[in-house]
Design a protein around this motif. Structure first.
Motif, mmCIF file in Angstrom:
data_model
loop_
_atom_site.group_PDB
_atom_site.id
_atom_site.type_symbol
_atom_site.label_atom_id
_atom_site.label_comp_id
_atom_site.label_asym_id
_atom_site.label_seq_id
_atom_site.Cartn_x
_atom_site.Cartn_y
_atom_site.Cartn_z
ATOM 1 N N THR A 147 -7.842 5.749 -12.007
ATOM 2 C CA THR A 147 -6.857 4.868 -12.162
ATOM 3 C C THR A 147 -5.753 5.295 -11.206
ATOM 4 O O THR A 147 -5.007 4.283 -10.590
ATOM 5 C CB THR A 147 -6.377 4.954 -13.461
ATOM 6 N N SER A 148 -5.356 6.498 -10.988
ATOM 7 C CA SER A 148 -4.225 7.037 -10.322
ATOM 8 C C SER A 148 -4.545 6.726 -8.686
ATOM 9 O O SER A 148 -3.662 7.177 -7.855
ATOM 10 C CB SER A 148 -3.896 8.372 -10.761
ATOM 11 N N ASP A 149 -5.690 6.670 -8.277
ATOM 12 C CA ASP A 149 -6.121 6.443 -6.860
ATOM 13 C C ASP A 149 -5.700 5.305 -6.090
ATOM 14 O O ASP A 149 -6.184 5.189 -4.812
ATOM 15 C CB ASP A 149 -7.401 6.838 -6.589
ATOM 16 N N MET A 150 -5.025 4.272 -6.605
ATOM 17 C CA MET A 150 -4.541 3.028 -5.875
ATOM 18 C C MET A 150 -3.772 3.348 -5.004
ATOM 19 O O MET A 150 -2.746 4.275 -5.250
ATOM 20 C CB MET A 150 -4.115 2.166 -6.900
ATOM 21 N N LYS A 151 -3.661 2.888 -3.657
ATOM 22 C CA LYS A 151 -2.976 3.024 -2.717
ATOM 23 C C LYS A 151 -2.018 1.995 -2.178
ATOM 24 O O LYS A 151 -2.237 0.908 -2.446
ATOM 25 C CB LYS A 151 -3.721 3.518 -1.289
ATOM 26 N N ALA A 152 -0.753 2.361 -1.674
ATOM 27 C CA ALA A 152 -0.018 1.241 -1.200
ATOM 28 C C ALA A 152 -0.852 0.358 -0.191
ATOM 29 O O ALA A 152 -1.502 0.792 0.774
ATOM 30 C CB ALA A 152 1.158 1.886 -0.608
ATOM 31 N N GLY A 153 -0.738 -1.049 -0.171
ATOM 32 C CA GLY A 153 -1.399 -1.794 0.632
ATOM 33 C C GLY A 153 -2.946 -2.438 0.104
ATOM 34 O O GLY A 153 -3.433 -3.288 0.634
ATOM 35 N N ASP A 154 -3.416 -1.564 -0.991
ATOM 36 C CA ASP A 154 -4.566 -2.244 -1.462
ATOM 37 C C ASP A 154 -4.379 -3.568 -1.971
ATOM 38 O O ASP A 154 -3.579 -3.863 -2.483
ATOM 39 C CB ASP A 154 -4.840 -1.308 -2.708
#
Length: 328
Positions: A147-154
């Motif tokens: 869950t914590s691997d979302m990145k800005a711009g996704d």
């Protein structure tokens, strides 16, 4: 204490901060927003556990699906389950038999073996409680999606519809009170067959550029977005008007004055990826509906459906409890 999930702060204070990992084999341990853990045993072994306390007559089926969904959101295929059943002295054998039938049917449909567990009659509970521990193997060997691997711009993508599980539970508890039409019943049959995200996770895990996945459970769409943002340490802008909602769900929410975006939604998955259009195209090719609902980045979580940025927070408890508490 209020029914439903603990707040993130209380979860850390009472639970997370007291857990001290010791083994180097532990790859992912307990954390806010993380529904699965992982240990290295040759390949990753992905594990999740959750009880069902408000499932009504669908408790057995939901107990399998919510835990299989957690494993699927980590990019793994569920293969085996441990089941704990706690029964009050007032429980009937027929209830237990029906419950087990529901558990085994759901497990069979997902090719999951129930490999053990525990069953006990105890006056510590006033109704049957079921807890399942699910074990899965990664779709991509050695890789787990967190869950914590979302990145800005996704791009943020959502599969299926909001409020699926809440719709199924409420309709099961109050069929006569709702006065559902034949078309409503048709949609409900579709809902009850759509509570798994195993296929969603298996399909999305193979798409290049997918960074994070999270099944949308207690707290609904708003809760899931906020959990992904908190776990990843970034914000998001969400267009709630783009969130798909079935007419029968809208009807039930209107009847009980519920906000569909805060209604438990097992059967739907949230995906963060570089190329949301590619993810949606791939999902649809595999018979899974999906929609783009937002973008990750910045600080805080905002609804932009009105054309302006409106800060949003998750509800303190799932909207489902507004209905179920009437029976207490």
């Amino acid at each position: 204490m209020r029914q439903g999930k603990l707040t993130s702060a209380k979860l850390r204070e009472l639970i997370i901060d007291q857990i001290q990992p010791h083994n180097e084999e532990t790859v992912v341990g307990a954390g806010v927003g993380e529904d699965c853990c992982a240990v290295m045993t040759g390949d990753l072994c992905v594990v999740s556990t959750d009880p069902i306390t408000a499932g009504g007559e669908q408790t057995g089926m939901l107990a399998v699906h919510i835990n299989a969904n957690d494993v699927a959101a980590a990019g793994a295929v569920p293969v085996a389950a441990l089941v704990t059943i706690l029964i009050p002295p007032s429980g009937k054998e027929e209830q237990v038999r029906d419950l087990m039938g529901s558990l085994t049917k759901a497990a069979h449909e997902l090719d999951i073996d129930i490999i053990g567990g525990h069953t006990e009659v105890t006056d510590s509970v006033t109704r049957i409680i079921v807890s399942v521990t699910m074990i899965g193997k990664p779709v991509i060997p050695g890789r787990m999606f967190r869950t914590s691997d979302m990145k800005a711009g996704d791009d943020i993508i959502m599969t299926k519809y909001a409020g699926l599980e809440g719709t199924a539970i409420i309709a099961g508890e109050y069929p006569e009170e709702l006065g559902l039409t034949e078309e409503d019943q048709k949609q409900l049959r579709s809902v009850r067959g759509s509570l798994s995200v195993v296929a969603d996770g298996k399909t999305a895990a193979k798409v290049a550029g997918v960074h994070a996945m999270h099944d949308i459970t207690e707290g609904g769409v708003l809760g899931a977005v906020c959990e992904m943002c908190e776990a990843s340490g970034i914000g998001a802008e969400i267009d709630l008007s783009s969130v798909p909602v079935l007419p029968v769900t809208s009807k039930i929410c209107k009847r009980y004055a519920l906000d569909v975006f805060g209604l438990i939604s097992s059967g739907s998955m949230m995906i963060a990826a570089e190329n949301g259009a590619l993810v949606i195209e791939t999902l649809k090719k595999n018979g899974i509906s999906a929609a783009m609902i937002g973008k990750a980045g910045g600080d805080g979580v905002y609804d932009i459906s009105s054309g302006e940025k409106k800060a949003v927070l998750p509800y303190p408890s799932d909207e489902l409890y507004k209905v179920l508490e009437r029976k207490e």
